[in-house]
Scaffold this active site. Structure first.
Site, PDB file in Angstrom:
ATOM      1  N   HIS A 157       0.629  -1.298   0.124  1.00 33.31           N
ATOM      2  CA  HIS A 157      -0.357   0.227   0.048  1.00 33.31           C
ATOM      3  C   HIS A 157       0.424   1.432  -0.573  1.00 33.31           C
ATOM      4  O   HIS A 157       0.304   1.912   0.516  1.00 33.31           O
ATOM      5  CB  HIS A 157      -0.611   0.356   0.909  1.00 33.31           C
ATOM      6  CG  HIS A 157      -2.072  -1.417   1.489  1.00 33.31           C
ATOM      7  ND1 HIS A 157      -3.512  -1.293   0.787  1.00 33.31           N
ATOM      8  CD2 HIS A 157      -1.454  -2.630   2.205  1.00 33.31           C
ATOM      9  CE1 HIS A 157      -3.758  -2.917   1.728  1.00 33.31           C
ATOM     10  NE2 HIS A 157      -2.584  -3.036   2.027  1.00 33.31           N
ATOM     11  N   SER A 278      15.627  22.588 -14.827  1.00 33.31           N
ATOM     12  CA  SER A 278      14.249  22.943 -15.400  1.00 33.31           C
ATOM     13  C   SER A 278      14.788  24.545 -16.256  1.00 33.31           C
ATOM     14  O   SER A 278      15.408  24.797 -15.344  1.00 33.31           O
ATOM     15  CB  SER A 278      13.379  23.386 -14.729  1.00 33.31           C
ATOM     16  OG  SER A 278      12.816  24.224 -14.119  1.00 33.31           O
ATOM     17  N   LYS A 284      16.304  21.941 -10.162  1.00 34.84           N
ATOM     18  CA  LYS A 284      15.299  20.608 -10.477  1.00 34.84           C
ATOM     19  C   LYS A 284      16.465  19.962 -11.274  1.00 34.84           C
ATOM     20  O   LYS A 284      17.375  20.106 -12.402  1.00 34.84           O
ATOM     21  CB  LYS A 284      14.378  21.099 -11.460  1.00 34.84           C
ATOM     22  CG  LYS A 284      13.069  21.984 -10.624  1.00 34.84           C
ATOM     23  CD  LYS A 284      12.307  20.687  -9.975  1.00 34.84           C
ATOM     24  CE  LYS A 284      10.981  20.911 -10.476  1.00 34.84           C
ATOM     25  NZ  LYS A 284       9.930  19.847 -10.000  1.00 34.84           N
ATOM     26  N   GLU A 291       9.487   8.712 -16.327  1.00 40.20           N
ATOM     27  CA  GLU A 291       8.356   9.713 -17.389  1.00 40.20           C
ATOM     28  C   GLU A 291       7.098   9.373 -18.745  1.00 40.20           C
ATOM     29  O   GLU A 291       6.050   8.392 -18.767  1.00 40.20           O
ATOM     30  CB  GLU A 291       7.706  10.907 -16.684  1.00 40.20           C
ATOM     31  CG  GLU A 291       8.166  11.057 -15.582  1.00 40.20           C
ATOM     32  CD  GLU A 291       8.650  13.074 -15.439  1.00 40.20           C
ATOM     33  OE1 GLU A 291       7.360  13.203 -14.575  1.00 40.20           O
ATOM     34  OE2 GLU A 291       8.749  13.652 -15.787  1.00 40.20           O
ATOM     35  N   TYR A 318      -9.605 -13.167 -45.427  1.00 40.17           N
ATOM     36  CA  TYR A 318      -9.092 -11.904 -45.459  1.00 40.17           C
ATOM     37  C   TYR A 318     -10.079 -10.328 -45.221  1.00 40.17           C
ATOM     38  O   TYR A 318     -10.897 -10.342 -46.224  1.00 40.17           O
ATOM     39  CB  TYR A 318      -8.074 -11.509 -46.708  1.00 40.17           C
ATOM     40  CG  TYR A 318      -7.022  -9.803 -46.213  1.00 40.17           C
ATOM     41  CD1 TYR A 318      -6.063  -9.915 -45.961  1.00 40.17           C
ATOM     42  CD2 TYR A 318      -7.737  -8.764 -47.396  1.00 40.17           C
ATOM     43  CE1 TYR A 318      -5.423  -8.417 -45.495  1.00 40.17           C
ATOM     44  CE2 TYR A 318      -7.732  -7.809 -47.709  1.00 40.17           C
ATOM     45  CZ  TYR A 318      -6.359  -7.647 -46.439  1.00 40.17           C
ATOM     46  OH  TYR A 318      -5.761  -6.226 -46.821  1.00 40.17           O
TER      47      TYR A 318
HETATM   48  N1  ARG Z   1      -2.191  -3.564 -48.332  1.00 39.41           N
HETATM   49  C1  ARG Z   1      -2.402  -4.830 -47.453  1.00 39.41           C
HETATM   50  C2  ARG Z   1      -2.540  -4.731 -46.318  1.00 39.41           C
HETATM   51  O1  ARG Z   1      -1.347  -4.536 -46.135  1.00 39.41           O
HETATM   52  C3  ARG Z   1      -2.267  -5.921 -48.549  1.00 39.41           C
HETATM   53  C4  ARG Z   1      -2.460  -7.348 -49.023  1.00 39.41           C
HETATM   54  C5  ARG Z   1      -3.667  -6.743 -49.790  1.00 39.41           C
HETATM   55  N2  ARG Z   1      -4.506  -7.655 -50.173  1.00 39.41           N
HETATM   56  C6  ARG Z   1      -6.347  -7.351 -51.438  1.00 39.41           C
HETATM   57  N3  ARG Z   1      -6.678  -8.186 -50.540  1.00 39.41           N
HETATM   58  N4  ARG Z   1      -6.723  -6.668 -50.909  1.00 39.41           N
HETATM   59  O2  ARG Z   1      -3.310  -5.630 -45.763  1.00 39.41           O
END
Ligand code: ARG
Length: 458
Positions: A157, A278, A284, A291, A318
């Site tokens: 504490h 400072s 200082k 920090e 993706y």
């Molecule tokens: N610049 C894209 C990324 O960083 C690469 C992959 C792009 N792929 C796509 N199907 N548009 O993710």
């Protein structure tokens, strides 16, 4: 004009705003070395499998080497119109070697390409972090050895609890940064699978050899599922979580240094090399580096939350959202490496004020537990009763404005008749720390054992 990579079905080029929101070259050029390395391995494999000719492969490898030199010499012209590092490199390759460049992207997509490049980068970054952690641990081991006998107050504490040694306190940080390093090593193993060859998401019909590319790129093998491979950013999330935990340790250390270096505490004095003055107050000496290390933890935590949030709603596989993974990781990597290096410097350079530490260790009735333990051991009291008796002794000392060890034997015997003058032996801070010989405890001999254990592992 429409895009040279996919312009076939486009009549016009992108709006300026489309180009701006879409482009990642501003930050993903950091991946150029990984991108080129991946492309070279891919081209070698394509030729080995008879998918492209050896002559085309040789032209591709030569062109990629030229591009790498151009980038490293600062003469490469990155173009935002070409969106990202992958298309910047491929476009330049076409200029350098002509039509053979168009064969490089056979059996590959930017989806597996970026997954590979980024994973390679994160893996290398983790290796740098591992080295930086080893250096910080070494700095703490040296300070711990030097101060295995230096008594300081231990706190709970932030109130004086029991005397400990500064060496023991240093070794607590060795444990913390040691766990960080174990997490780093584990993560490196975790991400040791090669994404290349997953193609867009479904794999490819070309007779590629993913085991060959994996091996050439230093992975233990290829990833097992092509959909997961192009959807997965766990390696980036793991990096960020490890970074956040380690930065949290750095931040707690920074906080302690800020407190310890105040004139009120005066436990440590930072070197001139790791403090600032400072512009108005000549006296200082400010712990700015500590920090800033504390503050950078906020950035890193923010990046972890940012990427978790980016990923949480994405359907497989993706999505372009995933392009936002890189800046979070790059920024955190920079902050973490800087924080580790700055802390290593501060820890190595700071002067320990052993007198101030010892004086503080003895104040605040820090040996009260030793008195209670003595009553248990020597007078056979149950610990709860000993606790109560000691509490009365503390109250008396407080009312007299003295330490426990400064009470007279008569005073102590008035509280409990079993107390003898032998009790004074345990009321010094040195006796207190020396007595704590339990495994992992603060006794100098035990701390030296802990140091030796770590020395053999650092
Ligand atoms: N610049 C894209 C990324 O960083 C690469 C992959 C792009 N792929 C796509 N199907 N548009 O993710």
């Amino acid at each position: 004009t429409s895009n040279q990579m996919w312009g076939g079905r486009f009549a016009s080029g992108p709006d300026a705003i489309m180009e701006e929101i879409n482009a990642s070259i501003g930050f993903d050029k950091k991946l150029y070395a990984q991108d080129i390395r991946g492309s070279k391995v891919h081209a070698e494999m394509l030729a080995h499998q008879g998918i492209i000719s050896v002559a085309d492969k040789d032209a591709i490898l030569g062109g990629l080497d030229t591009i790498q030199s151009e980038i490293e010499a600062g003469t490469f012209e990155f173009s935002r119109r070409l969106e990202d590092i992958h298309m910047n490199v491929e476009s330049r390759l076409a200029t350098l070697i002509g039509p053979a460049a168009g064969r490089l992207h056979t059996a590959r997509s930017r989806n597996d390409q970026v997954a590979l490049d980024f994973r390679l980068w994160v893996k290398e970054e983790l290796q740098r972090v591992e080295t930086a952690l080893t250096r910080l641990i070494a700095a703490f081991l040296d300070r711990a050895e030097e101060h295995a006998d230096t008594v300081m107050p231990g706190f709970t504490h932030l109130q004086t609890a029991q005397p400990v040694t500064f060496g023991h306190h240093c070794m607590a940080y060795v444990e913390m940064f040691g766990r960080d390093r174990a997490r780093v090593r584990h993560a490196i193993e975790h991400m040791d699978e090669s994404p290349i060859g997953a193609a867009a998401l479904a794999g490819t019909g070309f007779p590629i050899d993913r085991h060959m590319t994996a091996k050439a790129l230093g992975f233990s093998g290829p990833t097992r599922n092509s959909i997961d491979t192009v959807s997965d950013r766990d390696f980036a999330l793991e990096f960020l979580s490890i970074a956040a935990i380690s930065a949290t340790h750095l931040s707690r250390l920074a906080e302690e240094i800020v407190i310890w270096s105040t004139p009120q505490f005066g436990f440590v004095r930072l070197s001139d090399a790791f403090s600032t003055g400072s512009s108005i107050m000549p006296q200082k000496k400010n712990p700015d580096a500590a920090e800033l290390v504390r503050a950078k933890t906020g950035r890193i935590n923010g990046s972890l939350i940012a990427l978790l949030t980016i990923m949480k709603g994405l359907p497989l596989a993706y999505s372009k959202d995933m392009q936002e993974d890189k800046e979070q990781v790059f920024d955190s990597a920079e902050s973490l490496e800087l924080g580790l290096a700055a802390m290593t410097g501060m820890v190595r350079d700071m002067t320990i004020n052993t007198d101030r530490m010892k004086k503080a260790a003895g104040s605040g009735f820090s040996t009260a537990t030793d008195l209670a333990d003595w009553l248990v051991r020597e007078a056979g009291l149950p610990f709860r009763d000993a606790h109560h008796v000691t509490g009365r002794a503390v109250a008396l000392a407080e009312s007299k404005g003295c330490d426990l060890g400064e009470l007279s034997l008569e005073d102590l015997q008035a509280i409990h008749e079993a107390i003898t003058d032998k009790v004074f032996d345990v009321l010094t801070v040195e006796a207190s720390v020396a007595s704590r010989t339990s495994f992992g405890g603060t006794a100098p001999a035990e701390v030296r054992r802990q140091i030796a254990w770590w020395r053999a592992r650092n």
